[in-house]
Design an enzyme around this catalytic site. Structure first.
Site, PDB file in Angstrom:
ATOM      1  CG  ASN A 116       0.919  -3.141   3.822  1.00 18.60           C
ATOM      2  OD1 ASN A 116       0.738  -2.687   2.686  1.00 18.60           O
ATOM      3  ND2 ASN A 116       0.127  -2.854   4.842  1.00 18.60           N
ATOM      4  CE  LYS A 172       1.585   0.082   6.414  1.00 17.60           C
ATOM      5  NZ  LYS A 172       1.495   0.609   7.762  1.00 17.60           N
ATOM      6  CG  HIS A 214      -3.482  -2.529   7.257  1.00 20.95           C
ATOM      7  ND1 HIS A 214      -3.401  -1.295   7.860  1.00 20.95           N
ATOM      8  CD2 HIS A 214      -2.254  -3.086   7.361  1.00 20.95           C
ATOM      9  CE1 HIS A 214      -2.156  -1.119   8.292  1.00 20.95           C
ATOM     10  NE2 HIS A 214      -1.444  -2.197   8.002  1.00 20.95           N
ATOM     11  CD  GLU A 263      -1.867   1.952   7.568  1.00 21.25           C
ATOM     12  OE1 GLU A 263      -1.799   1.569   6.387  1.00 21.25           O
ATOM     13  OE2 GLU A 263      -0.873   1.962   8.340  1.00 21.25           O
ATOM     14  CD  GLU A 311      -0.071  -5.121  10.592  1.00 15.58           C
ATOM     15  OE1 GLU A 311       1.087  -5.182  10.191  1.00 15.58           O
ATOM     16  OE2 GLU A 311      -0.936  -4.414  10.045  1.00 15.58           O
ATOM     17  N   GLY A 326       4.039   2.014  12.441  1.00 14.03           N
ATOM     18  CA  GLY A 326       4.688   3.233  11.959  1.00 14.03           C
ATOM     19  C   GLY A 326       5.109   4.171  13.076  1.00 14.03           C
ATOM     20  CB  SER A 363       7.659  -0.506  14.901  1.00 12.81           C
ATOM     21  OG  SER A 363       6.855   0.640  14.693  1.00 12.81           O
TER      22      SER A 363
HETATM   23  P1  13P Z   1       5.294  -0.570  10.135  1.00 13.75           P
HETATM   24  O1  13P Z   1       6.202  -1.774   9.984  1.00 13.75           O
HETATM   25  O2  13P Z   1       5.709   0.587   9.312  1.00 13.75           O
HETATM   26  O3  13P Z   1       5.062  -0.243  11.573  1.00 13.75           O
HETATM   27  O4  13P Z   1       3.857  -1.007   9.542  1.00 13.75           O
HETATM   28  C1  13P Z   1       3.270  -2.189   9.936  1.00 13.75           C
HETATM   29  C2  13P Z   1       2.087  -2.434   9.073  1.00 13.75           C
HETATM   30  O5  13P Z   1       1.090  -1.739   9.156  1.00 13.75           O
HETATM   31  C3  13P Z   1       2.164  -3.533   8.098  1.00 13.75           C
HETATM   32  O6  13P Z   1       0.913  -3.826   7.571  1.00 13.75           O
END
Ligand code: 13P
Length: 251
Positions: A9, A11, A95, A97, A167, A173, A212
């Site tokens: 992803n 983003k 997601h 976010e 997740e 992150g 992560s």
């Molecule tokens: P990270 O791997 O940067 O923690 O992000 C995970 C994520 O949100 C994938 O959709």
């Protein structure tokens, strides 16, 4: 047997130049035959990524979609019909976010899931708890509530061509990863919930872990019984790391 899947992803990252460089490096990675690989660039980069992958086995998906199919007056949204026309196969829905920063409700996420299915796309449904929820012992009830909204609207049949990504919000992150045992507990609960509707479909649904994931922890996570691959954020922007994670899924 569930075929492992590793998805990147990207983003809200990338420029035309950095995307070209990333694709070029990805194409040089030795990706294991048995692992399905997908990337989710920003909408603007989709045509470029499709062209530069040039028949490579890496699938392409989008990070979001409108909750209604077809075309119409909905400024700023991208329809699943448009996504399908471009040859994308996957859509991320729900997601964290989008749920937490942009206020998407469980119900809206469910409508997007259904829209994706109606257009013949494969939804990748993201679920996961916030840190406060984990600390309050609410992890499984939060994830079950997020799943329930989709089951209500799409039914268990909707999961035949879908993937679930667990997740934990606190692991995204942050450099903090769920332990393999913590992740496995939630993955097993997700499969168990789906199994109450249809054991065969539940046994075939791939459940990815995200939060992560790095080359250093991928193998251990992917070794758990109900972890069928990963949804990778930061590390998917580095071709060497992403390649290593894909190879870990093949072991
Ligand atoms: P990270 O791997 O940067 O923690 O992000 C995970 C994520 O949100 C994938 O959709």
């Amino acid at each position: 047997m569930r075929r492992p899947l590793v998805a990147g992803n990207w983003k809200m990252n990338g420029t035309r130049a950095s995307v070209a460089e990333l694709i070029q490096s990805l194409r040089q990675q030795a990706l294991p035959e048995g692992v399905e690989v997908a990337v989710f660039p920003s909408f603007l980069h989709i045509p470029q990524v499709m062209a530069e992958l040039d028949g490579d086995s890496i699938a392409v998906g989008v990070q979001d979609c409108a909750s209604q199919t077809g075309f119409g007056a909905l400024t700023g949204e991208v329809s699943v019909s448009q996504v399908a026309e471009f040859g994308c196969q996957w859509v991320l829905v729900g997601h964290s976010e989008r749920r937490l920063v942009l206020g998407e409700s469980d119900e809206l996420v469910a409508r997007k899931f259904v829209a994706a299915r109606e257009a013949g796309l494969k939804p990748m449904l993201c679920v996961g708890e916030r840190l406060e929820e984990r600390e309050a012992g609410e992890t499984l009830s939060v994830v079950e509530r997020q799943l329930e909204a989709v089951l209500d609207l799409a039914g268990i049949a909707g999961f035949e061509e879908a993937v679930v990504a667990y997740e934990p919000v606190w692991a995204i992150g942050s450099g903090l990863t769920a332990t393999p045992e913590q992740a496995q507990e939630v993955h097993a609960a997700i499969r168990g919930r789906l199994s109450r509707e249809d054991a065969e479909i539940a046994a075939g649904v791939r459940i990815l872990y995200g939060g992560s994931v790095k080359p250093e922890n991928a193998q251990e996570l992917f070794g758990m019984a109900d972890i069928d691959g990963g949804l990778i954020g930061g590390a998917s922007l580095k071709a060497n790391d992403f390649g290593a994670i894909c190879r870990a899924a093949g072991n």
